[in-house]
Design a protein around this motif. Structure first.
Motif, PDB file in Angstrom:
ATOM      1  N   MET A 429       0.834  -1.194   0.000  1.00 19.99           N
ATOM      2  CA  MET A 429       0.000   0.000   0.000  1.00 19.99           C
ATOM      3  C   MET A 429       0.874   1.251   0.000  1.00 19.99           C
ATOM      4  O   MET A 429       1.938   1.288   0.613  1.00 19.99           O
ATOM      5  N   VAL A 430       0.401   2.297  -0.672  1.00 21.29           N
ATOM      6  CA  VAL A 430       1.075   3.601  -0.674  1.00 21.29           C
ATOM      7  C   VAL A 430       0.011   4.671  -0.444  1.00 21.29           C
ATOM      8  O   VAL A 430      -0.984   4.735  -1.173  1.00 21.29           O
ATOM      9  N   GLY A 431       0.206   5.505   0.565  1.00 19.40           N
ATOM     10  CA  GLY A 431      -0.759   6.569   0.836  1.00 19.40           C
ATOM     11  C   GLY A 431      -0.433   7.292   2.117  1.00 19.40           C
ATOM     12  O   GLY A 431       0.190   6.734   3.035  1.00 19.40           O
ATOM     13  N   SER A 432      -0.868   8.527   2.220  1.00 19.93           N
ATOM     14  CA  SER A 432      -0.584   9.348   3.399  1.00 19.93           C
ATOM     15  C   SER A 432      -1.388   8.861   4.599  1.00 19.93           C
ATOM     16  O   SER A 432      -2.366   8.118   4.441  1.00 19.93           O
ATOM     17  N   PRO A 433      -0.995   9.265   5.805  1.00 22.91           N
ATOM     18  CA  PRO A 433      -1.869   9.024   6.957  1.00 22.91           C
ATOM     19  C   PRO A 433      -3.252   9.629   6.697  1.00 22.91           C
ATOM     20  O   PRO A 433      -3.366  10.669   6.058  1.00 22.91           O
ATOM     21  N   ALA A 434      -4.295   8.973   7.172  1.00 24.75           N
ATOM     22  CA  ALA A 434      -5.689   9.413   7.025  1.00 24.75           C
ATOM     23  C   ALA A 434      -6.188   9.372   5.583  1.00 24.75           C
ATOM     24  O   ALA A 434      -7.212   9.975   5.265  1.00 24.75           O
ATOM     25  N   SER A 435      -5.483   8.643   4.717  1.00 25.88           N
ATOM     26  CA  SER A 435      -5.932   8.532   3.327  1.00 25.88           C
ATOM     27  C   SER A 435      -6.944   7.415   3.134  1.00 25.88           C
ATOM     28  O   SER A 435      -7.557   7.302   2.069  1.00 25.88           O
ATOM     29  N   ASN A 482       1.560   0.252   5.285  1.00 26.23           N
ATOM     30  CA  ASN A 482       2.345   1.387   5.751  1.00 26.23           C
ATOM     31  C   ASN A 482       2.253   2.497   4.716  1.00 26.23           C
ATOM     32  O   ASN A 482       1.724   2.287   3.614  1.00 26.23           O
ATOM     33  N   THR A 483       2.769   3.688   5.043  1.00 26.76           N
ATOM     34  CA  THR A 483       2.675   4.798   4.084  1.00 26.76           C
ATOM     35  C   THR A 483       3.545   4.564   2.863  1.00 26.76           C
ATOM     36  O   THR A 483       3.187   4.983   1.768  1.00 26.76           O
ATOM     37  N   ASN A 484       4.729   3.941   3.027  1.00 22.35           N
ATOM     38  CA  ASN A 484       5.624   3.580   1.914  1.00 22.35           C
ATOM     39  C   ASN A 484       5.753   4.688   0.864  1.00 22.35           C
ATOM     40  O   ASN A 484       5.466   4.463  -0.326  1.00 22.35           O
ATOM     41  N   PRO A 485       6.200   5.891   1.277  1.00 24.19           N
ATOM     42  CA  PRO A 485       6.178   7.020   0.343  1.00 24.19           C
ATOM     43  C   PRO A 485       7.286   7.033  -0.700  1.00 24.19           C
ATOM     44  O   PRO A 485       7.140   7.650  -1.752  1.00 24.19           O
ATOM     45  N   ASP A 486       8.406   6.312  -0.406  1.00 27.22           N
ATOM     46  CA  ASP A 486       9.572   6.428  -1.298  1.00 27.22           C
ATOM     47  C   ASP A 486      10.041   5.070  -1.786  1.00 27.22           C
ATOM     48  O   ASP A 486       9.581   4.016  -1.344  1.00 27.22           O
ATOM     49  N   VAL A 487      11.011   5.099  -2.710  1.00 31.41           N
ATOM     50  CA  VAL A 487      11.531   3.875  -3.324  1.00 31.41           C
ATOM     51  C   VAL A 487      12.170   2.975  -2.270  1.00 31.41           C
ATOM     52  O   VAL A 487      11.994   1.753  -2.288  1.00 31.41           O
ATOM     53  N   GLU A 488      12.915   3.566  -1.336  1.00 28.60           N
ATOM     54  CA  GLU A 488      13.622   2.784  -0.317  1.00 28.60           C
ATOM     55  C   GLU A 488      12.674   1.968   0.543  1.00 28.60           C
ATOM     56  O   GLU A 488      12.899   0.773   0.798  1.00 28.60           O
ATOM     57  N   SER A 489      11.594   2.570   1.017  1.00 31.50           N
ATOM     58  CA  SER A 489      10.667   1.857   1.889  1.00 31.50           C
ATOM     59  C   SER A 489       9.950   0.733   1.151  1.00 31.50           C
ATOM     60  O   SER A 489       9.654  -0.319   1.733  1.00 31.50           O
ATOM     61  N   CYS A 506       1.338  -2.930  -6.349  1.00 23.43           N
ATOM     62  CA  CYS A 506       1.305  -1.682  -5.583  1.00 23.43           C
ATOM     63  C   CYS A 506      -0.097  -1.091  -5.667  1.00 23.43           C
ATOM     64  O   CYS A 506      -0.624  -0.878  -6.766  1.00 23.43           O
ATOM     65  N   PHE A 507      -0.700  -0.842  -4.498  1.00 22.71           N
ATOM     66  CA  PHE A 507      -2.006  -0.193  -4.434  1.00 22.71           C
ATOM     67  C   PHE A 507      -1.794   1.223  -3.901  1.00 22.71           C
ATOM     68  O   PHE A 507      -1.394   1.407  -2.744  1.00 22.71           O
ATOM     69  N   VAL A 508      -2.080   2.225  -4.726  1.00 23.47           N
ATOM     70  CA  VAL A 508      -1.832   3.627  -4.382  1.00 23.47           C
ATOM     71  C   VAL A 508      -3.154   4.324  -4.088  1.00 23.47           C
ATOM     72  O   VAL A 508      -4.052   4.357  -4.937  1.00 23.47           O
ATOM     73  N   MET A 509      -3.292   4.909  -2.897  1.00 22.33           N
ATOM     74  CA  MET A 509      -4.485   5.669  -2.548  1.00 22.33           C
ATOM     75  C   MET A 509      -4.508   6.979  -3.344  1.00 22.33           C
ATOM     76  O   MET A 509      -3.498   7.689  -3.425  1.00 22.33           O
ATOM     77  N   THR A 510      -5.651   7.294  -3.939  1.00 19.05           N
ATOM     78  CA  THR A 510      -5.776   8.527  -4.727  1.00 19.05           C
ATOM     79  C   THR A 510      -6.201   9.722  -3.866  1.00 19.05           C
ATOM     80  O   THR A 510      -6.351  10.833  -4.370  1.00 19.05           O
ATOM     81  N   THR A 511      -6.383   9.516  -2.561  1.00 16.26           N
ATOM     82  CA  THR A 511      -6.826  10.572  -1.644  1.00 16.26           C
ATOM     83  C   THR A 511      -5.840  11.745  -1.653  1.00 16.26           C
ATOM     84  O   THR A 511      -4.646  11.550  -1.449  1.00 16.26           O
ATOM     85  N   THR A 512      -6.342  12.941  -1.900  1.00 14.87           N
ATOM     86  CA  THR A 512      -5.477  14.126  -1.882  1.00 14.87           C
ATOM     87  C   THR A 512      -5.118  14.504  -0.452  1.00 14.87           C
ATOM     88  O   THR A 512      -5.729  14.034   0.506  1.00 14.87           O
ATOM     89  N   PHE A 545       7.240  11.828  -0.683  1.00 10.90           N
ATOM     90  CA  PHE A 545       6.524  11.003  -1.652  1.00 10.90           C
ATOM     91  C   PHE A 545       7.193  10.995  -3.030  1.00 10.90           C
ATOM     92  O   PHE A 545       7.526  12.038  -3.593  1.00 10.90           O
ATOM     93  N   ILE A 546       7.377   9.794  -3.559  1.00 16.30           N
ATOM     94  CA  ILE A 546       7.846   9.569  -4.927  1.00 16.30           C
ATOM     95  C   ILE A 546       6.852   8.628  -5.587  1.00 16.30           C
ATOM     96  O   ILE A 546       6.566   7.542  -5.057  1.00 16.30           O
ATOM     97  N   GLU A 547       6.330   9.036  -6.722  1.00 15.27           N
ATOM     98  CA  GLU A 547       5.318   8.251  -7.426  1.00 15.27           C
ATOM     99  C   GLU A 547       5.838   6.852  -7.740  1.00 15.27           C
ATOM    100  O   GLU A 547       6.922   6.687  -8.302  1.00 15.27           O
ATOM    101  N   PRO A 548       5.102   5.802  -7.341  1.00 18.44           N
ATOM    102  CA  PRO A 548       5.536   4.425  -7.661  1.00 18.44           C
ATOM    103  C   PRO A 548       5.608   4.182  -9.163  1.00 18.44           C
ATOM    104  O   PRO A 548       4.818   4.745  -9.945  1.00 18.44           O
ATOM    105  N   ASP A 549       6.548   3.319  -9.564  1.00 23.51           N
ATOM    106  CA  ASP A 549       6.756   3.020 -10.977  1.00 23.51           C
ATOM    107  C   ASP A 549       6.964   1.519 -11.129  1.00 23.51           C
ATOM    108  O   ASP A 549       7.599   0.880 -10.279  1.00 23.51           O
ATOM    109  N   VAL A 550       6.447   0.938 -12.222  1.00 20.81           N
ATOM    110  CA  VAL A 550       6.616  -0.508 -12.441  1.00 20.81           C
ATOM    111  C   VAL A 550       8.085  -0.887 -12.539  1.00 20.81           C
ATOM    112  O   VAL A 550       8.468  -2.036 -12.282  1.00 20.81           O
ATOM    113  N   ALA A 551       8.930   0.085 -12.915  1.00 16.09           N
ATOM    114  CA  ALA A 551      10.364  -0.179 -13.024  1.00 16.09           C
ATOM    115  C   ALA A 551      10.982  -0.567 -11.684  1.00 16.09           C
ATOM    116  O   ALA A 551      12.061  -1.177 -11.632  1.00 16.09           O
ATOM    117  N   GLU A 552      10.310  -0.236 -10.584  1.00 14.54           N
ATOM    118  CA  GLU A 552      10.803  -0.628  -9.261  1.00 14.54           C
ATOM    119  C   GLU A 552      10.709  -2.141  -9.056  1.00 14.54           C
ATOM    120  O   GLU A 552      11.365  -2.691  -8.162  1.00 14.54           O
TER     121      GLU A 552
END
Length: 582
Positions: A429-435, A482-489, A506-512, A545-552
């Motif tokens: 999962m990828v997303g901010s707290p409260a997303s 977890n929030t998993n905002p970057d490539v390292e995490s 990778c499931f990315v929350m679209t919540t602004t 935050f770094i946008e997830p990419d399939v290349a990862e």
């Protein structure tokens, strides 16, 4: 034996408790009393007969649409006896109410059920006479059936009367020993104020405190169907020093000369003048309550009109643009007079106006007053529009509008994406707290037997990685919540999947971010056990935050939309209001 007061209390606190007199059938349904407007609820939905001696209530279904006692439906004409705190839904899953019995009525409060003690202030200042005792004895005995009317019952009544007389005398002594205040009476209450007669002016000023709410009623204040409500700072007053924030409690002046005359005209026209203000400085310790009270009283004295003041002392359900203060006024503090929304209004300076809305003027610091009026469905004016008759200025509303949420939108994007696979996998999962990540995981993946890996639960990312490995070894699928905002995490779990030859999606929350702040505010208001998340944490996620990419190394990237699900109509209405002011 004990005597109690019985009430029907709304679980969602949308209206004040409905008294249920002892052994008197009371019809509950769609009415101004319950504030229910849905036509599925009959005007005569259920009949409730409370027994204030046995602490039970007989529920009889009257309406054609079933009500429910817990999860048991009642058909028309069916009756059931319930005990204390049973939940009654006037429709399936909607309009939950609870039967409660309260023994507090024994001393100094009113009781329709058994008529123990009159709740006016005079009864606290004198002991009960013999004539009054005889009346109470008679009413008590009338409320007891022939089967119950034995010597023990009579003796219990006499003992109760004796205790009541002693308690009332004690209360009288307490009143005499209270220190006198200069010109106001201060009350601290856990519930609503006992109302005056309909529209009758108060004969003295008073202060009331309830949780994070502080209320002032000035002398000669009377309730009305017409409410003229105002913010205070920047609307009624400004600083005398010219600074943004007052340097001391006496650093204020009336903002415009037109204000006192305008308020006096409103009062003459039958309006109740109400001030509704946020004062976070009280909670932060920057403003002292006694000094603020004195300031309010001085402002009212300067204006020359009676004013009803509602103050939110900090964060919580009363803070604007939320409707906590407004609902308190409507439900508990207008003497039962229904407010005419078409004739009522609200004036405030936090209106979202743009820079140079007037030459040389800064943009408004927030939009909380305008949003409060939108939430309450009140006609809104800025101080310049209302007092100076100027034309409306341009303004911006917040980026996120909760009224535009679509509960019918697709949960996943693309809509063809699969929620789960028929083989072992890792979902990151990828997303901010409260997303809405954890809510999505608990309601959609955990029921599908995905192992829930969460740092809030397991404390460190190392323990999360170990749990992921051991779960995969057992043949289970895993979701990393977890929030998993970057490539390292994200790489920590991608490496685990790569080593075990298990695909990762990778499931990315679209919540602004603005939407996440709204969610956080809603949780603060509705969940007392929730630990608040401040803006610093949300902004920290945004910076990393770094946008997830399939290349990862992801097999697929799926977007997850925030699709709201509500327990009932009341919760939906509360969520779909503006809750943050920027």
């Amino acid at each position: 034996m004990s005597f109690y007061e019985c009430f029907l209390e709304c679980v969602n606190m949308t209206h004040k408790p409905v008294p249920l007199p002892h052994r008197v059938p009371t019809v509950i349904g769609r009415s101004p009393q319950t504030l229910i407007q849905e036509k599925k609820v009959s005007r005569q939905q259920v009949e409730i007969t409370a027994d204030c001696i046995k602490c039970t209530a007989l529920i009889k279904q009257l309406g054609s649409n079933f009500c429910y006692v817990d999860e048991t439906p009642l058909v028309k004409g069916q009756t059931v006896t319930v005990k204390q705190n049973k939940v009654i839904y006037l429709l399936k899953g909607e309009y939950p109410h609870r039967i409660t019995f309260n023994i507090k009525n024994e001393v100094g409060s009113s009781s329709d059920a058994i008529g123990l003690v009159n709740a006016n202030s005079e009864s606290k200042k004198r002991s009960r006479g013999d004539d009054d005792d005889d009346k109470v004895r008679k009413r008590m005995r009338n409320d007891i059936s022939d089967d119950d009317d034995d010597d023990d019952e009579v003796q219990a009544i006499e003992e109760k009367l004796k205790k009541m007389r002693e308690s009332v005398q004690l209360e009288s002594l307490k009143d005499v020993s209270k220190p006198e205040l200069a010109h106001t009476e201060v009350k601290s209450v856990s519930g609503e104020r006992v109302p005056n007669e309909r529209g009758k002016p108060l004969d003295k000023a008073e202060w009331i405190e309830k949780d994070t709410l502080m209320v002032h009623h000035s002398k000669n204040l009377s309730s009305s169907a017409k409410i003229a409500a105002f913010d205070i700072d920047g609307t009624i007053i400004c600083t005398q020093s010219g600074k943004v924030f007052p340097t001391h409690s006496g650093d204020w002046r009336i903002l415009y000369p037109e204000i006192p005359r305008t308020l006096k005209n409103l009062h003459s026209d039958g309006f109740k003048i109400v001030f509704i203000t946020n004062q976070m400085g009280i909670q932060r310790g920057k403003v002292k309550i006694p000094e603020y009270r004195q300031k309010i009283e001085s402002i009212i004295s300067k204006l020359g009109v009676p004013v009803h003041v509602l103050v939110s002392k900090g964060a919580g359900p009363y803070r604007k643009p939320g409707l906590g203060m407004w609902n308190y006024l409507l439900d508990y503090d207008n003497d039962g007079i229904k407010v005419d929304m078409k004739k009522s209004l609200y004036v405030g300076d936090a209106a979202g106006r743009l820079k140079d809305w007037e030459p040389g003027r800064k943009k408004d610091f927030s939009c909380s007053d305008r949003l409060f009026a939108i939430n309450a469905q009140l006609t809104f004016y800025t101080p310049e529009e209302y007092f100076l008759k100027k034309h409306p200025a341009k303004y911006n509303l917040p980026e996120f509008d909760p009224r535009q949420l679509d509960p019918q939108m697709s949960l996943l994007c693309p809509s063809s994406a699969k929620l789960t696979l028929d083989r072992q996998e890792i979902i990151i999962m990828v997303g901010s707290p409260a997303s809405g990540k954890s809510h999505f995981v608990r309601h959609n993946l955990v029921p599908k037997c995905y192992v829930h890996v969460n740092r809030d639960i397991h404390k460190t990312w190392q323990k999360c990685v170990e749990l992921c490995k051991s779960s995969l070894d057992q043949g289970k699928s895993v979701v990393i919540d977890n929030t998993n905002p970057d490539v390292e995490s994200r790489k920590r779990y991608l490496d685990v999947g790569k080593n075990k030859k298990i695909p990762c999606r990778c499931f990315v929350m679209t919540t602004t971010m603005a939407h996440a702040k709204h969610n956080e505010r809603f949780r603060e208001m509705t969940d007392k056990s929730h630990k608040p998340i401040n803006d610093m944490i949300l902004n920290s996620y945004k910076s990393k935050f770094i946008e997830p990419d399939v290349a990862e190394g992801f097999a697929e990237i799926v977007r997850v939309n925030f699709v709201p699900k509500f327990k009932n109509k009341v919760e939906k209405e509360a969520y779909c209001r503006y809750l943050i002011d920027k």
